[in-house]
Design a protein around this motif. Structure first.
Motif, PDB file in Angstrom:
ATOM      1  N   GLU A 188       0.816  -1.209   0.000  1.00  0.00           N
ATOM      2  CA  GLU A 188       0.000   0.000   0.000  1.00  0.00           C
ATOM      3  C   GLU A 188       0.856   1.269   0.000  1.00  0.00           C
ATOM      4  O   GLU A 188       0.391   2.340  -0.395  1.00  0.00           O
ATOM      5  CB  GLU A 188      -0.939  -0.001   1.205  1.00  0.00           C
ATOM      6  N   GLU A 246       0.498  -6.714  -7.486  1.00  0.00           N
ATOM      7  CA  GLU A 246      -0.271  -6.373  -8.681  1.00  0.00           C
ATOM      8  C   GLU A 246      -0.178  -7.482  -9.724  1.00  0.00           C
ATOM      9  O   GLU A 246      -1.161  -7.787 -10.416  1.00  0.00           O
ATOM     10  CB  GLU A 246       0.224  -5.052  -9.266  1.00  0.00           C
ATOM     11  N   LYS A 278      -7.298  -6.930   0.037  1.00  0.00           N
ATOM     12  CA  LYS A 278      -8.154  -5.814  -0.379  1.00  0.00           C
ATOM     13  C   LYS A 278      -8.013  -5.513  -1.866  1.00  0.00           C
ATOM     14  O   LYS A 278      -9.001  -5.262  -2.564  1.00  0.00           O
ATOM     15  CB  LYS A 278      -7.815  -4.580   0.452  1.00  0.00           C
ATOM     16  N   ARG A 279      -6.789  -5.528  -2.366  1.00  0.00           N
ATOM     17  CA  ARG A 279      -6.557  -5.209  -3.769  1.00  0.00           C
ATOM     18  C   ARG A 279      -7.205  -6.248  -4.683  1.00  0.00           C
ATOM     19  O   ARG A 279      -7.784  -5.904  -5.714  1.00  0.00           O
ATOM     20  CB  ARG A 279      -5.054  -5.136  -4.041  1.00  0.00           C
ATOM     21  N   ARG A 281      -9.888  -8.056  -4.045  1.00  0.00           N
ATOM     22  CA  ARG A 281     -11.339  -7.854  -4.027  1.00  0.00           C
ATOM     23  C   ARG A 281     -11.734  -6.677  -4.926  1.00  0.00           C
ATOM     24  O   ARG A 281     -12.699  -6.769  -5.690  1.00  0.00           O
ATOM     25  CB  ARG A 281     -11.816  -7.604  -2.589  1.00  0.00           C
ATOM     26  N   GLU A 282     -10.973  -5.596  -4.817  1.00  0.00           N
ATOM     27  CA  GLU A 282     -11.279  -4.416  -5.632  1.00  0.00           C
ATOM     28  C   GLU A 282     -11.202  -4.743  -7.119  1.00  0.00           C
ATOM     29  O   GLU A 282     -12.101  -4.388  -7.899  1.00  0.00           O
ATOM     30  CB  GLU A 282     -10.291  -3.289  -5.307  1.00  0.00           C
ATOM     31  N   ARG A 283     -10.132  -5.421  -7.524  1.00  0.00           N
ATOM     32  CA  ARG A 283      -9.917  -5.697  -8.932  1.00  0.00           C
ATOM     33  C   ARG A 283     -10.913  -6.712  -9.474  1.00  0.00           C
ATOM     34  O   ARG A 283     -11.356  -6.612 -10.627  1.00  0.00           O
ATOM     35  CB  ARG A 283      -8.482  -6.200  -9.148  1.00  0.00           C
ATOM     36  N   GLU A 285     -14.027  -7.185  -8.347  1.00  0.00           N
ATOM     37  CA  GLU A 285     -15.328  -6.519  -8.468  1.00  0.00           C
ATOM     38  C   GLU A 285     -15.370  -5.632  -9.710  1.00  0.00           C
ATOM     39  O   GLU A 285     -16.356  -5.630 -10.452  1.00  0.00           O
ATOM     40  CB  GLU A 285     -15.611  -5.707  -7.212  1.00  0.00           C
ATOM     41  N   THR A 286     -14.290  -4.891  -9.963  1.00  0.00           N
ATOM     42  CA  THR A 286     -14.235  -4.008 -11.128  1.00  0.00           C
ATOM     43  C   THR A 286     -14.210  -4.822 -12.419  1.00  0.00           C
ATOM     44  O   THR A 286     -14.951  -4.538 -13.373  1.00  0.00           O
ATOM     45  CB  THR A 286     -12.987  -3.106 -11.066  1.00  0.00           C
TER      46      THR A 286
END
Length: 344
Positions: A188, A246, A278-279, A281-283, A285-286
């Motif tokens: 982060e 990433e 967290k990263r 989950r974000e990616r 969902e997007t």
């Protein structure tokens, strides 16, 4: 149906009570992180001994907290595999003995099936069928899930699992155990664009994974930018962590979108320890929203090993008429596709 669930597959002792009408009544978890921290990883013998010390006190604690008497229980579910054989034996022997003493059935539960079903404990659970991404310390798998026990493996890691890769990359950066969450926290603070890491096996068809090459690339990058103490400067470590994370996330997202397209389903379930990232989950969902698909995952406390997922999975298996005999049989290696199917 009220079921006591016991989880002791690795380094966390989990106990829970699930009621098919009232839902999850209570759960407790003891993590052995402090015990294994000095060794930089899980020591199987120490894990087994600690399960022996902590399991029954946790059972008493959860039963008292939920005002549950042995006569209120309809069954005991315990993790029988996969996992560390000694740790599994502790939970299996205790679960089988309690069930026998209380005169109720016991059922052996598959650890990864527990993870797969953990999102069912949420208020808005997914419905069959769906694609599941199981990402834990030792597993990275894409599974087509048509119903309870009706599983087809779509792809898996050919070498290191994603969680193992996180832990090994963390060691390269001299991060304390448990490495995965610490690497994610360091990432982060970093710039993921400073270093370009490979996205393994995404340039070819198929749904299998490979993270060993990414691990080697990380080590090479660390050594290339190392100072006299053997590590890069603080910001470079953060940038390497961000680039590594990433690359793993990109790889998982690409394969998940490919699995959704292949299956034709519009639901992805992600479970296991790495699902707390967290990263990721974000990616997901997007990325999946672009495909008109939805992502489901358990709350953070049920991403790692826990008794709640075992109690829930056990209740479904007991409802289907399954139960284990008196013999205690654990399976350190146990393909989920070997589980019996139940009627929908």
């Amino acid at each position: 149906m009220r079921v006591l669930g016991i989880e002791t597959s690795c380094d966390e002792t989990g106990v829970a009570i699930y009621d098919s009408e009232s839902g999850l009544l209570g759960h407790a978890l003891f993590s052995q992180v402090d015990l294994h921290a000095d060794y930089g990883g899980v020591v199987p013998e120490l894990a087994s001994r600690d399960h022996v010390r902590k399991l029954l006190p946790l059972v008493r604690q959860v039963m008292a907290k939920t005002h549950t008497r042995p006569s209120d229980l309809d069954g005991v579910a315990y993790t029988a595999g996969p996992g560390l054989v000694g740790a599994l034996m502790v939970g299996a022997c205790a679960g089988r003995a309690l069930a026998y003493g209380w005169g109720i059935p016991a059922v052996a539960v598959h650890h990864m099936e527990g993870h797969l079903l953990a999102p069912m404990l949420e208020e808005n659970p997914p419905a069959f069928p769906f694609v599941a991404l199981l990402v834990s310390g030792g597993h990275t798998q894409l599974v087509e899930v048509r119903g309870l026990g009706d599983y087809e493996l779509m792809g898996e890691s050919l070498d290191d699992a994603a969680g193992e890769a996180f832990d090994k990359a963390a060691k390269m950066l001299d991060l304390d155990y448990p490495g995965g969450p610490r690497l994610a926290a360091l990432a982060e603070k970093g710039d993921p664009k400073r270093f370009t890491f490979p996205r393994p096996m995404t340039d070819r068809p198929g749904l299998d994974f490979s993270f060993s090459g990414l691990k080697t690339y990380t080590l090479t990058t660390v050594r290339k930018h190392a100072l006299e103490d053997g590590l890069p400067d603080e910001q470079s470590c953060a940038d390497i962590a961000a680039a590594f994370q990433e690359a793993v996330v990109d790889t998982l997202v690409i394969k998940c979108r490919r699995a959704i397209e292949t299956s034709g389903y519009k639901t992805l379930v992600i479970a296991g320890g790495v699902s707390a990232n967290k990263r990721l989950r974000e990616r997901l969902e997007t990325g999946l929203s672009k495909d008109g698909a939805s992502v489901y995952y358990p709350r953070h406390e049920f991403c790692t090993d826990n008794g709640a997922m075992i109690a829930y999975a056990g209740s479904l298996r007991l409802k289907a008429g399954e139960q284990s005999d008196l013999a205690v049989d654990v399976r350190p290696r146990w393909p989920m596709t070997e589980l019996p199917k139940t009627e929908r």
